[in-house]
Write an enzyme that holds these catalytic residues in place. Structure first.
Site, mmCIF file in Angstrom:
data_model
loop_
_atom_site.group_PDB
_atom_site.id
_atom_site.type_symbol
_atom_site.label_atom_id
_atom_site.label_comp_id
_atom_site.label_asym_id
_atom_site.label_seq_id
_atom_site.Cartn_x
_atom_site.Cartn_y
_atom_site.Cartn_z
ATOM 1 N N CYS A 75 16.250 -0.966 46.957
ATOM 2 C CA CYS A 75 15.423 -1.893 47.644
ATOM 3 C C CYS A 75 15.656 -2.089 48.976
ATOM 4 O O CYS A 75 15.928 -1.309 49.802
ATOM 5 C CB CYS A 75 15.830 -3.167 46.718
ATOM 6 S SG CYS A 75 17.540 -3.741 47.189
ATOM 7 N N CYS A 121 20.454 -7.507 46.618
ATOM 8 C CA CYS A 121 20.104 -8.447 45.422
ATOM 9 C C CYS A 121 19.384 -7.191 44.233
ATOM 10 O O CYS A 121 20.332 -7.122 43.338
ATOM 11 C CB CYS A 121 18.822 -9.119 45.896
ATOM 12 S SG CYS A 121 19.227 -10.490 47.146
ATOM 13 N N ARG A 122 18.334 -6.765 44.364
ATOM 14 C CA ARG A 122 17.784 -6.097 43.408
ATOM 15 C C ARG A 122 18.459 -4.608 42.954
ATOM 16 O O ARG A 122 18.718 -4.482 41.845
ATOM 17 C CB ARG A 122 16.183 -5.696 43.696
ATOM 18 C CG ARG A 122 15.587 -7.010 43.636
ATOM 19 C CD ARG A 122 14.078 -6.776 44.067
ATOM 20 N NE ARG A 122 14.155 -6.424 45.792
ATOM 21 C CZ ARG A 122 13.039 -5.969 46.253
ATOM 22 N NH1 ARG A 122 11.904 -5.929 45.549
ATOM 23 N NH2 ARG A 122 13.143 -5.448 47.487
ATOM 24 N N SER A 123 18.779 -3.856 44.063
ATOM 25 C CA SER A 123 19.274 -2.634 43.779
ATOM 26 C C SER A 123 20.743 -2.455 43.175
ATOM 27 O O SER A 123 21.001 -1.811 42.194
ATOM 28 C CB SER A 123 19.000 -1.499 44.736
ATOM 29 O OG SER A 123 19.566 -1.829 45.860
ATOM 30 N N ASN A 146 19.562 -3.955 50.138
ATOM 31 C CA ASN A 146 20.701 -3.488 48.888
ATOM 32 C C ASN A 146 21.856 -4.458 48.687
ATOM 33 O O ASN A 146 22.878 -4.150 48.545
ATOM 34 C CB ASN A 146 21.370 -2.136 49.465
ATOM 35 C CG ASN A 146 22.248 -1.427 48.495
ATOM 36 O OD1 ASN A 146 23.142 -0.804 48.754
ATOM 37 N ND2 ASN A 146 22.014 -1.503 47.269
ATOM 38 N N ASP A 148 11.352 -9.995 45.271
ATOM 39 C CA ASP A 148 12.736 -9.904 45.859
ATOM 40 C C ASP A 148 13.428 -11.576 45.787
ATOM 41 O O ASP A 148 12.974 -12.294 46.481
ATOM 42 C CB ASP A 148 12.603 -9.631 47.378
ATOM 43 C CG ASP A 148 13.912 -9.444 47.943
ATOM 44 O OD1 ASP A 148 15.094 -9.733 47.391
ATOM 45 O OD2 ASP A 148 13.926 -8.700 49.046
#
Length: 162
Positions: free
Chosen positions: A8, A13-15, A11, A129
């Site tokens: 993401c 939140c999402r990933s 690095n 995000d």
């Protein structure tokens, strides 16, 4: 070893959420000896930081571990080290091009996909995000379902047995 890298922007939140969820699913499937998982960001703002508090809260809610996760930036050698690079959105895919080395014909390198390529809901193509939206639960649901389908895809593609 099959290696999966989730990517993401920062690095945090999402990933890392996808990394933690996928690790959990891979462990439950008994495949942690054949599938390795990591995450990275295309930006460098959060290098060395743990996942965002919102990500930690949602992972805690579902009792999914994230110990040791620290943000890092994508590196050119990731394209050779990983089997799959899984981006969260179109801008991540575009940004990955800046890190990709020049590939020699017939050279083995990672295949790049978006996580929601594996979603059953084809109307949505990008993981939003939550750093900006605050919708960590919505993102978790997308990540959990898509990671499950990604795992099924990998099991099928590599003829793994659970």
């Amino acid at each position: 070893m099959i290696r999966v890298l989730f990517v993401c922007l920062g690095n945090i939140c999402r990933s890392p959420m996808a990394e933690a969820v996928f690790r959990h699913q891979v462990k439950e499937a008994g495949l942690e000896d054949v599938i390795s998982i990591d995450s990275a960001g295309t930006g460098d703002w959060h290098i060395g930081h743990p996942p965002h508090q919102g990500t930690r809260d949602i992972l805690d809610r579902y009792q999914i571990g994230y110990d040791g996760l620290k943000a890092r930036q994508v590196r050119p050698d990731d394209f050779y080290h990983f089997t799959y690079i899984i981006a969260m959105d179109d801008s991540n895919v575009v940004n990955l091009d800046a890190f990709a080395p020049e590939f020699v014909e017939n050279e083995q390198h990672a295949s790049i996909h978006k996580l929601l390529d594996f979603s059953s809901n084809q109307a949505i193509t990008e993981v939003p995000d939550p750093y900006y939206t605050g919708k960590f639960q919505e993102v978790y649901e997308m990540v959990e379902e898509s990671c499950s389908r990604l795992l099924a895809y990998i099991v099928d593609q590599h003829e793994l047995t659970k």
